[in-house]
Design a protein around this motif. Structure first.
Motif, PDB file in Angstrom:
ATOM      1  N   ARG A 150       0.836  -1.207   0.000  1.00 56.45           N
ATOM      2  CA  ARG A 150       0.000   0.000   0.000  1.00 56.45           C
ATOM      3  C   ARG A 150       0.869   1.255   0.000  1.00 56.45           C
ATOM      4  N   PRO A 151       0.592   2.180  -0.904  1.00 61.59           N
ATOM      5  CA  PRO A 151       1.337   3.442  -0.869  1.00 61.59           C
ATOM      6  C   PRO A 151       0.935   4.240   0.366  1.00 61.59           C
ATOM      7  N   PRO A 152       1.798   5.159   0.808  1.00 62.24           N
ATOM      8  CA  PRO A 152       1.413   5.988   1.955  1.00 62.24           C
ATOM      9  C   PRO A 152       0.179   6.821   1.622  1.00 62.24           C
ATOM     10  N   MET A 153      -0.567   7.196   2.649  1.00 61.74           N
ATOM     11  CA  MET A 153      -1.760   8.015   2.440  1.00 61.74           C
ATOM     12  C   MET A 153      -1.366   9.310   1.730  1.00 61.74           C
ATOM     13  N   PRO A 154      -2.074   9.684   0.644  1.00 64.19           N
ATOM     14  CA  PRO A 154      -1.763  10.949  -0.037  1.00 64.19           C
ATOM     15  C   PRO A 154      -1.818  12.116   0.939  1.00 64.19           C
ATOM     16  N   GLN A 155      -0.923  13.084   0.742  1.00 69.62           N
ATOM     17  CA  GLN A 155      -0.865  14.227   1.651  1.00 69.62           C
ATOM     18  C   GLN A 155      -2.213  14.938   1.750  1.00 69.62           C
ATOM     19  N   ASP A 156      -2.855  15.137   0.587  1.00 70.68           N
ATOM     20  CA  ASP A 156      -4.126  15.852   0.586  1.00 70.68           C
ATOM     21  C   ASP A 156      -5.199  15.102   1.367  1.00 70.68           C
ATOM     22  N   LEU A 157      -5.109  13.756   1.380  1.00 74.30           N
ATOM     23  CA  LEU A 157      -6.073  12.977   2.139  1.00 74.30           C
ATOM     24  C   LEU A 157      -5.742  13.019   3.620  1.00 74.30           C
ATOM     25  N   GLY A 158      -4.465  12.858   3.955  1.00 74.81           N
ATOM     26  CA  GLY A 158      -4.049  12.888   5.355  1.00 74.81           C
ATOM     27  C   GLY A 158      -4.443  14.193   6.038  1.00 74.81           C
ATOM     28  N   ALA A 159      -4.388  15.283   5.271  1.00 75.02           N
ATOM     29  CA  ALA A 159      -4.721  16.591   5.840  1.00 75.02           C
ATOM     30  C   ALA A 159      -6.202  16.700   6.200  1.00 75.02           C
ATOM     31  N   GLN A 160      -7.030  15.773   5.693  1.00 75.82           N
ATOM     32  CA  GLN A 160      -8.476  15.855   5.930  1.00 75.82           C
ATOM     33  C   GLN A 160      -8.960  14.931   7.041  1.00 75.82           C
ATOM     34  N   VAL A 161      -8.048  14.117   7.621  1.00 72.91           N
ATOM     35  CA  VAL A 161      -8.468  13.166   8.657  1.00 72.91           C
ATOM     36  C   VAL A 161      -8.943  13.882   9.915  1.00 72.91           C
ATOM     37  N   GLU A 162      -8.134  14.786  10.444  1.00 72.65           N
ATOM     38  CA  GLU A 162      -8.516  15.468  11.686  1.00 72.65           C
ATOM     39  C   GLU A 162      -9.765  16.348  11.493  1.00 72.65           C
ATOM     40  N   PRO A 163      -9.847  17.142  10.396  1.00 68.93           N
ATOM     41  CA  PRO A 163     -11.100  17.881  10.177  1.00 68.93           C
ATOM     42  C   PRO A 163     -12.315  16.972  10.073  1.00 68.93           C
ATOM     43  N   MET A 164     -12.135  15.801   9.455  1.00 72.38           N
ATOM     44  CA  MET A 164     -13.254  14.861   9.349  1.00 72.38           C
ATOM     45  C   MET A 164     -13.718  14.438  10.742  1.00 72.38           C
ATOM     46  N   LEU A 165     -12.764  14.066  11.602  1.00 71.27           N
ATOM     47  CA  LEU A 165     -13.132  13.617  12.936  1.00 71.27           C
ATOM     48  C   LEU A 165     -13.799  14.743  13.725  1.00 71.27           C
ATOM     49  N   ALA A 166     -13.338  15.968  13.493  1.00 73.54           N
ATOM     50  CA  ALA A 166     -13.941  17.111  14.192  1.00 73.54           C
ATOM     51  C   ALA A 166     -15.396  17.294  13.773  1.00 73.54           C
ATOM     52  N   ILE A 167     -15.677  17.173  12.471  1.00 77.68           N
ATOM     53  CA  ILE A 167     -17.057  17.332  11.989  1.00 77.68           C
ATOM     54  C   ILE A 167     -17.922  16.168  12.461  1.00 77.68           C
ATOM     55  N   VAL A 168     -17.371  14.944  12.401  1.00 68.51           N
ATOM     56  CA  VAL A 168     -18.122  13.769  12.850  1.00 68.51           C
ATOM     57  C   VAL A 168     -18.532  13.932  14.308  1.00 68.51           C
ATOM     58  N   SER A 169     -17.577  14.376  15.134  1.00 72.30           N
ATOM     59  CA  SER A 169     -17.868  14.570  16.554  1.00 72.30           C
ATOM     60  C   SER A 169     -18.910  15.670  16.754  1.00 72.30           C
ATOM     61  N   ALA A 170     -18.768  16.773  16.015  1.00 78.46           N
ATOM     62  CA  ALA A 170     -19.709  17.886  16.160  1.00 78.46           C
ATOM     63  C   ALA A 170     -21.116  17.500  15.713  1.00 78.46           C
ATOM     64  N   LEU A 171     -21.229  16.564  14.779  1.00 77.86           N
ATOM     65  CA  LEU A 171     -22.543  16.092  14.342  1.00 77.86           C
ATOM     66  C   LEU A 171     -23.199  15.198  15.380  1.00 77.86           C
ATOM     67  N   GLY A 172     -22.422  14.746  16.375  1.00 77.63           N
ATOM     68  CA  GLY A 172     -22.989  13.939  17.450  1.00 77.63           C
ATOM     69  C   GLY A 172     -22.716  12.457  17.338  1.00 77.63           C
ATOM     70  N   PHE A 173     -21.892  12.036  16.379  1.00 77.67           N
ATOM     71  CA  PHE A 173     -21.601  10.617  16.226  1.00 77.67           C
ATOM     72  C   PHE A 173     -20.530  10.183  17.229  1.00 77.67           C
ATOM     73  N   PRO A 174     -20.746   9.114  17.985  1.00 85.81           N
ATOM     74  CA  PRO A 174     -19.655   8.554  18.780  1.00 85.81           C
ATOM     75  C   PRO A 174     -18.555   8.050  17.843  1.00 85.81           C
ATOM     76  N   ILE A 175     -17.305   8.325  18.170  1.00 83.97           N
ATOM     77  CA  ILE A 175     -16.165   7.912  17.351  1.00 83.97           C
ATOM     78  C   ILE A 175     -15.385   6.844  18.103  1.00 83.97           C
ATOM     79  N   LEU A 176     -15.099   5.742  17.415  1.00 85.94           N
ATOM     80  CA  LEU A 176     -14.310   4.663  18.012  1.00 85.94           C
ATOM     81  C   LEU A 176     -13.034   4.458  17.192  1.00 85.94           C
ATOM     82  N   ARG A 177     -11.885   4.564  17.855  1.00 92.88           N
ATOM     83  CA  ARG A 177     -10.578   4.277  17.252  1.00 92.88           C
ATOM     84  C   ARG A 177      -9.806   3.471  18.291  1.00 92.88           C
ATOM     85  N   VAL A 178      -9.580   2.205  18.003  1.00 87.98           N
ATOM     86  CA  VAL A 178      -8.962   1.314  18.984  1.00 87.98           C
ATOM     87  C   VAL A 178      -7.568   0.925  18.518  1.00 87.98           C
TER      88      VAL A 178
END
Length: 908
Positions: A75-103
Motif C-alpha cells: 500500500r502506498p502511503p496516504m496521499p498528503q491531501d487525504l491525510g490533511a483531511q483526517v482530523e477535520p473529518m473527525l472534528a465534523i463527525v464529533s460535532a454532528l454527534g456521532f460517537p467515534i471509536l478508534r482502537v
C-alpha cells in the motif's frame, strides 16, 4: 426493533477522496474527501438511528502487522491531501454527534465486527455502512451491509449473488483469492470464480485443503504450493469479533450536535448549503455543496446500478422481433458491437448487444464460428431489421465510445443517426482526470461494479482467441453486460452534467456532435504515396548510418547507439560528462531530456539526439505508414481519441498524426507523402497563433489586443512595446525575445527558462519579463487571477465552460505545486483552443454534408486538412476559412490561413 448503524469511517474517507475532484477552500486546504464524508453522514442522519458509531482506524501498527511483516506492504502511503483531511473529518463527525471509536492495535473492521456480534446477540438490528468486501463475512439475518455511494444493501442472498459463496464462506473465499492491496497471499492464479467453484464442491477451506491432490492442471499445482501459507492468510482476512471495548452498544447513542462547532467548521471549509441547513434554511435531506464543488449533487438514481443483470441470448427470429419492438418504444437505446478486431476499419461484426432498461440486456450472435457452434441468425437479417432503428434520428442512441460502433455499422451500409449520449464522454466532460474512461474503470468508480473482463472470456497474450471463437453463453454474459453497464453509467453520470449548465453545453454542443464528424474522417482515411515513403526510409537509413559513424569517431570506438547501458558508459564514464538527470534506480539517464541538458558540453549527445530523431521518424512513419495501408480502401486510417487529453485536445494513434515534425526537412518530406488523388488537391487550414489570441481575449489586456486588432506582426509589435522602439526599428533578436516571452508565458516559463532559450543571462531575461508585464499589465493580472481561482476551486475553465481539474495545487512539494500553477495558467488557453477547433469541425462538417467534392481528412493540433476536387477549391477554401474564423467570438480576430497543394506539405 432497535437499530445500530456502524459506519466504516476509513472506507468512507478513501471512497470520498477518490470519487470527487480535488476540491479546496479559499485557503487552499483540501476539502474533497471531507465534503463526501459529510454528505454520506447527513444521509445516515436521515434514518434517525437509535444507536450509531463512526469507526476509524487508529494510527500505528495492528496485530496483523506483528503476525505478518509484509501485511499491507504494497500500500502506498496516504496521499498528503487525504491525510490533511483526517482530523477535520473527525472534528465534523464529533460535532454532528456521532460517537467515534478508534482502537489501537486493531483495525476498524475488527471493532465493527465485535460491535455487530454484540448488538446481534441483544436482538438489535445491525446495518454496516461500508464499501469493504471483507465485511461481507459479518452478514447474517439481522446484519446487513449498506453501500451509501451506490445506495445498495447486501444481505445473505446479496452476498451469494455477488461472490458466489455464502457469508459463512467469505473468510475461506478471501483466503483463496488473496488480496493484492493488503498483500495477503492467496493461491496464485485462483480468481473469484475458481474460489467459489472449489468452495461449492468441497464446502470449506479445510475441505479444499484436504482435496488439494484432486485438483488438476496448473491451478492445482498453485494450490498445493500455497498450502503452507493458507492458515496465515485465513488469520489475516478474519475479522476479530472479540476486541475489548471500553463501551458497549448501549453507550452508542447519537449525541446532540454542537451547532457552534459545526458553524465554525462549515464556514472554514465553505460548505455553504450545510451551513444554510444548520441555520434552519434547508431540510436535512439537502446535500451540502462547498463553493469548490464540481456540481450540485443530484439525487441517487432510484434503480440499483450495481446489482447483477439478466441477459438474454437471442437465437431465434421471434426473439429478435421482440427486441425490435422494445427498441421502437424505448426512450433510449444502449447498443454495442462485438467484432473480430479493435481496428474498426479492418474488423467484422460478430454480434450486437442492446439494452433499454438497466439490469436487462440481450446479445445477438451473428458470426461465432468455433467448432460445433450452434446456428445463429444471419448477420444480414439482423442488420436489416435493426437498420431502420439505427438510422432513425428520432430514436435516441447511447454508446460507450460509440465512434467505434458507428464505424463498424458503416461497413454494412448503416449510417447511425440520433446519437444522444456516450457514457465515455459523459465521464470525460464531468472530470477528465478523475479516472480512465474505459468501461471497466468507469463501472468500478461510478457504480462500484466489477465487469467481466475481455481476458476472462477470450484469454490473453499469445493464447487469446478471437471473440468469434468464444462460446455463446460466455459471449452473451460479456457482451450483454457491455450494453447494460453503458446504460447504468449513463444513469449515474448524466444527472451530474444536467445540473451544471456550462458542462452540459460542452457535452451536448461540442463532444457529442463531434463523434460522427471524427467517425467520418476515420472512414475516409488519407491517401499515401507508398513509393515515396519507401525511398525516404532508405534515405533515412543512410543518414542514420552516417550519424552512427560520426558518433563512433567522436567517441573513439564503436558502440551501440541504441543501448542505454553502452551510452551511459561512453558519456559518463569515458567522457566524464555530468549526469544531470537520473533514472528511478539512480543510474545516469540517457533519455531525450537528459541528453538535451548536456548537448552544449560535447558534440556526442547532439549526434545521439539526431540519430534517435531519424530512427523514430523511420520506424513510426516511413516504414509503418506503408504497412498499415488498408487493403479495403487503399488508404491509411488513423484513430482519433476524444477522451484521452485532459485539456480537451483530440489526439490520434495508428498512426499518430500529431507528432510528424513540421519544422524539419525530414518531417516535411513525410508530409509530402500525404497526397490527393488525380483531379483533387490537399487543402490545409490552420489557426494562426490561436492560444496567444485566446490569452489576449481572456486577459483583456489592451496592448495585446491592439497588437492583434491592427493585424500586423504581433511579435514585432510586442518587441516594440517591450523595448520602447518603433516597429521598424526592432531587431531580429529583439523579435525573437518577444516571441519567446509571448509563447513562454502561456506555459509558465520562468526567467531561468527564458534565459536558457535566448542564450542570455538570467538578469537580462528577468529584465525582459519585467518590461513585458509593465507594458501588458492585463496579462499579469490574468495569470494571478487564474492561479487564485485554481487554488479556490480546484479547477480552471475554458471560454466555453470545460473544467480542467489540477492535481498538486496544495502539494507540500514546491516543485509539484509550481508545476500545477503553470498548468493552471496554460490550461484555459489550450482547452479553449481545443474547444474552438472542435466547434469549427462540427460547423465545417455540417456545411460539407451531402457534397462529394470535398472531404475533411485530418485534424492536427490547430489545423484541419481536406481533400478537395480541383474545381471546388476556391469555394471550399472560402467556406472553411469563414467557419473556422467564426467558431468563437473573441475580442481579437481569429485568423485562419489556408493553403492548397498536391500534397500536405505543399498545402502549407
Amino acid at each position: 426493533m432497535s437499530k445500530l448503524i456502524l459506519i466504516d469511517g476509513s472506507s468512507y474517507l478513501y471512497r470520498a477522496f477518490h470519487a470527487l475532484p480535488p476540491l479546496t477552500n479559499a485557503q487552499g486546504e483540501p476539502t474533497g474527501a471531507l465534503f463526501g464524508v459529510v454528505n454520506m453522514l447527513r444521509s445516515t442522519l436521515k434514518a434517525r438511528p437509535e444507536y450509531v458509531a463512526f469507526v476509524s482506524d487508529a494510527p500505528g501498527p495492528t496485530f496483523r502487522d506483528a503476525m505478518y511483516d509484509q501485511y499491507k506492504a504494497n500500500r502506498p502511503p496516504m496521499p498528503q491531501d487525504l491525510g490533511a483531511q483526517v482530523e477535520p473529518m473527525l472534528a465534523i463527525v464529533s460535532a454532528l454527534g456521532f460517537p467515534i471509536l478508534r482502537v489501537t492495535g486493531v483495525e476498524a473492521d475488527d471493532v465493527i465486527g465485535t460491535l455487530a456480534v454484540q448488538a446481534h446477540a441483544r436482538g438489535i438490528e445491525v446495518e454496516i455502512s461500508t464499501g469493504d468486501k471483507d465485511l461481507a463475512q459479518l452478514v447474517r439475518p439481522g446484519v446487513t451491509l449498506v453501500n451509501t455511494m451506490t445506495n445498495t444493501t447486501m444481505d445473505d442472498a446479496g452476498v451469494m449473488e455477488k461472490f458466489g459463496v455464502r457469508p459463512e464462506q467469505i473468510i475461506d473465499y478471501l483466503t483463496l483469492v488473496g488480496d493484492s492491496v493488503d498483500n495477503v497471499p492467496g493461491v496464485p492464479k485462483c480468481g473469484p470464480k475458481t474460489a467459489a467453484k472449489w468452495l461449492a464442491e468441497y464446502g470449506s477451506l479445510d475441505g479444499v485443503i484436504a482435496n488439494a491432490d484432486k485438483v488438476g492442471g496448473k491451478i492445482g499445482e498453485s494450490l498445493r504450493a500455497a498450502l503452507p501459507q493458507l492458515p496465515l492468510s485465513r488469520e489475516l482476512v478474519t475479522v476479530r469479533l472479540d476486541v475489548p471495548l471500553e463501551q458497549g452498544v448501549e453507550a452508542l447513542k447519537l449525541r446532540e450536535r454542537d451547532a457552534d462547532k459545526l458553524r465554525e467548521l462549515y464556514t472554514r471549509y465553505e460548505f455553504k448549503a450545510a451551513l444554510k441547513e444548520l441555520e434552519g434554511g434547508e431540510s436535512a435531506a439537502a446535500a451540502p455543496v462547498p463553493t469548490a464543488a464540481p456540481a450540485v449533487a443530484p439525487a441517487q438514481p432510484a434503480d440499483d446500478l450495481s446489482g447483477p443483470g439478466r441477459y438474454e441470448l437471442v437465437a431465434t427470429e421471434a426473439q429478435l422481433d421482440a427486441w425490435v419492438d422494445k427498441l421502437r418504444s424505448a426512450e433510449l437505446i444502449a447498443f454495442d458491437t462485438e467484432t473480430t478486431s479493435i481496428d474498426a476499419m479492418r474488423a467484422d461484426i460478430v454480434g450486437l448487444s442492446l439494452a433499454v432498461e438497466t439490469g436487462e440486456a440481450c446479445y445477438i450472435p451473428v458470426a461465432h464460428d468455433f467448432p460445433g457452434a450452434p446456428a445463429q441468425l444471419p448477420r444480414e437479417l439482423v442488420l436489416a431489421k435493426l437498420k431502420p432503428i439505427f438510422e432513425d434520428p428520432a430514436r435516441p442512441k447511447l454508446g460507450q465510445h460509440a465512434k467505434y460502433d458507428i464505424n463498424m455499422l458503416s461497413h454494412y451500409g448503416i449510417v447511425l443517426q440520433g446519437l444522444k449520449h456516450d457514457s465515455m464522454l459523459e465521464s470525460y466532460v464531468w472530470n477528465a482526470t478523475a479516472t480512465r474512461h474505459d468501461m471497466d474503470s468507469l463501472a468500478r468508480k461510478y457504480l462500484g461494479y466489477e465487469t467481466v473482463k475481455y481476458e476472462e472470456v477470450a484469454g490473453k497474450g499469445a493464447k487469446q482467441i478471437s471473440f468469434s471463437q468464444v462460446d455463446l453463453d460466455t459471449a452473451c454474459r460479456y457482451a450483454a453486460e457491455d450494453a447494460d453497464i453503458t446504460l447504468r453509467l449513463h444513469r449515474a453520470l448524466w444527472p451530474l452534467l444536467e445540473h451544471v449548465p456550462r458542462l452540459r453545453s460542452v457535452y451536448e454542443d461540442i463532444e457529442i456532435p463531434l463523434v460522427p464528424v471524427l467517425a467520418g474522417m476515420e472512414q475516409r482515411g488519407v491517401l499515401i504515396d507508398v513509393a515515396s515513403l519507401r525511398l525516404q526510409s532508405q534515405q533515412l537509413g543512410k543518414r542514420m548510418l552516417e550519424l552512427q559513424q560520426q558518433a563512433w569517431k567522436t567517441a573513439g570506438h564503436d558502440f551501440s547507439l541504441d543501448s542505454p547501458k553502452q551510452l551511459q558508459s561512453v558519456l559518463f564514464d569515458e567522457l566524464g560528462l555530468p549526469a544531470k538527470l537520473r533514472t528511478p534506480t539512480g543510474q545516469p539517464s540517457t533519455n531525450e531530456e537528459a541528453l538535451e541538458a548536456i548537448a552544449d558540453e560535447h558534440p556526442l549527445p547532439r549526434l545521439i539526439l539526431d540519430y534517435r530523431g531519424l530512427a523514430k521518424l523511420r520506424s513510426t512513419y516511413t516504414e509503418k505508414l506503408a504497412e498499415i495501408v488498408n487493403p479495403r480502401t487503399g488508404r491509411v486510417h488513423t484513430s482519433y481519441h476524444q477522451g484521452a487529453v485532459a485539456t480537451g485536445r483530440v489526439s490520434s494513434s495508428d498512426p499518430n498524426l500529431q507528432n510528424i515534425p513540421v519544422r524539419t526537412e525530414e518531417g516535411r518530406r513525410i508530409r509530402q507523402a500525404f497526397i490527393a488523388p488525380p483531379g483533387w488537391k490537399v487543402m490545409a487550414a490552420d489557426y494562426s497563433q490561436i492560444e496567444l489570441r485566446i490569452m489576449a481575449h481572456l486577459s483583456g489586456d489592451e496592448g495585446l489586443m491592439r497588437a492583434f486588432q491592427e493585424g500586423g506582426d504581433v511579435h514585432r509589435a510586442t518587441a516594440a512595446e517591450v523595448f520602447g522602439l518603433a516597429p521598424e526599428e526592432v531587431s531580429a533578436n529583439q523579435r525573437r525575445a518577444a516571441k519567446a516571452i509571448n509563447f513562454g508565458l502561456m506555459y509558465g516559463m520562468s526567467a531561468f527558462g527564458l534565459a536558457r532559450q535566448l542564450g542570455v543571462d538570467r538578469g537580462e531575461a528577468s529584465d525582459y519579463m519585467a518590461r513585458y508585464f509593465a507594458r501588458y499589465p492585463g496579462v499579469h493580472a490574468f495569470m494571478d487571477a487564474t492561479r487564485e481561482q485554481a487554488h479556490r476551486d480546484g479547477y480552471v475553465e475554458t471560454i466555453f465552460g470545460r473544467r480542467l481539474y489540477l492535481e498538486n495545487l496544495t502539494n507540500r512539494n514546491q516543485a509539484l505545486r509550481a508545476g500545477a500553477e503553470r498548468a493552471a495558467v496554460n490550461a484555459p488557453m489550450q482547452g479553449s483552443a481545443a474547444d474552438i477547433i472542435k466547434r469549427a469541425m462540427i460547423s465545417v462538417a455540417a456545411w460539407l454534408k451531402g457534397r462529394d467534392d470535398a472531404h475533411m481528412l485530418m485534424q492536427v493540433h490547430d489545423e484541419l486538412v481536406f481533400e478537395v476536387h480541383e474545381d471546388a477549391v476556391d469555394e471550399v477554401r472560402a467556406a472553411v476559412v469563414a467557419r473556422m474564423s467564426g467558431a468563437a467570438e473573441l475580442r481579437v480576430p481569429l485568423l485562419v490561413e489556408a493553403g492548397v497543394g498536391a500534397n500536405w506539405d505543399e498545402a502549407h
